[in-house]
Design an enzyme around this catalytic site. Sequence first.
Site, short mmCIF file in Angstrom:
data_model
loop_
_atom_site.label_atom_id
_atom_site.label_comp_id
_atom_site.label_asym_id
_atom_site.label_seq_id
_atom_site.Cartn_x
_atom_site.Cartn_y
_atom_site.Cartn_z
CD GLU A 124 -1.31 -2.24 2.11
OE1 GLU A 124 -2.16 -3.02 2.66
OE2 GLU A 124 -0.16 -2.57 1.83
CB ALA B 9 4.59 -36.00 -11.33
NE ARG C 227 16.74 -26.31 -13.50
CZ ARG C 227 16.55 -27.32 -12.79
NH1 ARG C 227 16.41 -27.31 -11.48
NH2 ARG C 227 16.32 -28.79 -13.38
N GLY D 58 8.74 -39.96 -2.93
CA GLY D 58 8.26 -41.21 -3.81
C GLY D 58 6.98 -41.90 -3.08
#
Length: 372
Positions: free
Chosen positions: A53, A155, A206, A294
């Site tokens: 702000e 994933a 990265r 995992g």
Amino acid sequence: MNPDELYIERAIELAKKGIGKTFPNPNVGAVIVSEGKIVGEGYHRKKGEPHAEVEAINDAGVKARGATIYLNLEPCCHYGATPPCTDRIIEAGIKRVVFSIYDPDSRVRGKGAQILRENRIEVKTGVKAWEAFQLNLPFIHKCETNRTLIILKVALTLDGRITLDTGGWFTSKESRGYVHYLRALSDAVAIGIGTVKTDSPVLDRRFFERELPAPVRVVFDSNLDFPPDSLWFKDGKRVMIYCAENADKHSMTLLKKAGAEVIALPENNGGIDLGRWVDDIGERGVSSVLIEGGARIATSFLKEGLVDRMVLFFAPRISGKNGLSWFQDEVEPDWIKHGGLKSSHVSLSGNDIMAVYDSLVVKGYFERLARD
């Protein structure tokens, strides 16, 4: 998209510039609009520096008088490292404040909006609330529970496997970029010793921002097989290794000399007691952890009911019977049976499908902070 949504979206874009730099403060962006034009912008750059702000008001100057300020979080109204932002908004002559969600900090929690209204400033809330909520979930969780936020990322292929015979990445570059965004939002990234040995991961940020330092690296390693000559010890970033109480003392000494924090915890169900781990890592100043381990680690955290948010990336691939299942227990997990985690949203991530599940506790935060 109406103008309020458009300018809040810009405020969120600005807020993202502070990701990974503001801890323990939230990520906040601000946009000041007068007569349909942006006259000032700002974001919180890092702890101790002016809030968003103030940056935007300084940028706008006299043009702030009579204008509208857009924020992704309720303005603060307390003294900390900086003065209350509500005071600056009132002094600048701003006549309208639009923000996404209320500040969960007990020193604010609606008091900022109340002060503004008492000073005849129009206040509108709930604009782009879900997007703003995502951006500051670790901060919100810490304020609400004083407990470390646990995000689990997996994933997997369409047939529920986390490995392919060909090896390597199988999700899209967009999904990998989002994982690095999650790393940037989190204080630490945790993996198991098996992942260390198999993949030798760098665990940096990265793909989100190369200049950001690596997060705290956490490894579950009951028997202390972690290599003391690891490159992780070369960049000076914090490394935490959790082992069993009966782990080899010589290995512990070598790892401590290399620069690691080695913490021994009691065992439970054949591994480290994860409930104790959550308490311990919170006491060591880590407020949010992204779990990238995992199948064994994913299974253990889900069975213990310790996951606050789960992010699944489904790649358009079929692994077949040779692939490793992402969940290693044939018994139906509690988070499905009892609704411990509920679907929050599903979206495309490049060619992948990203599905996000939140605990009922996390869903409760959003419902409270988004409503007026």
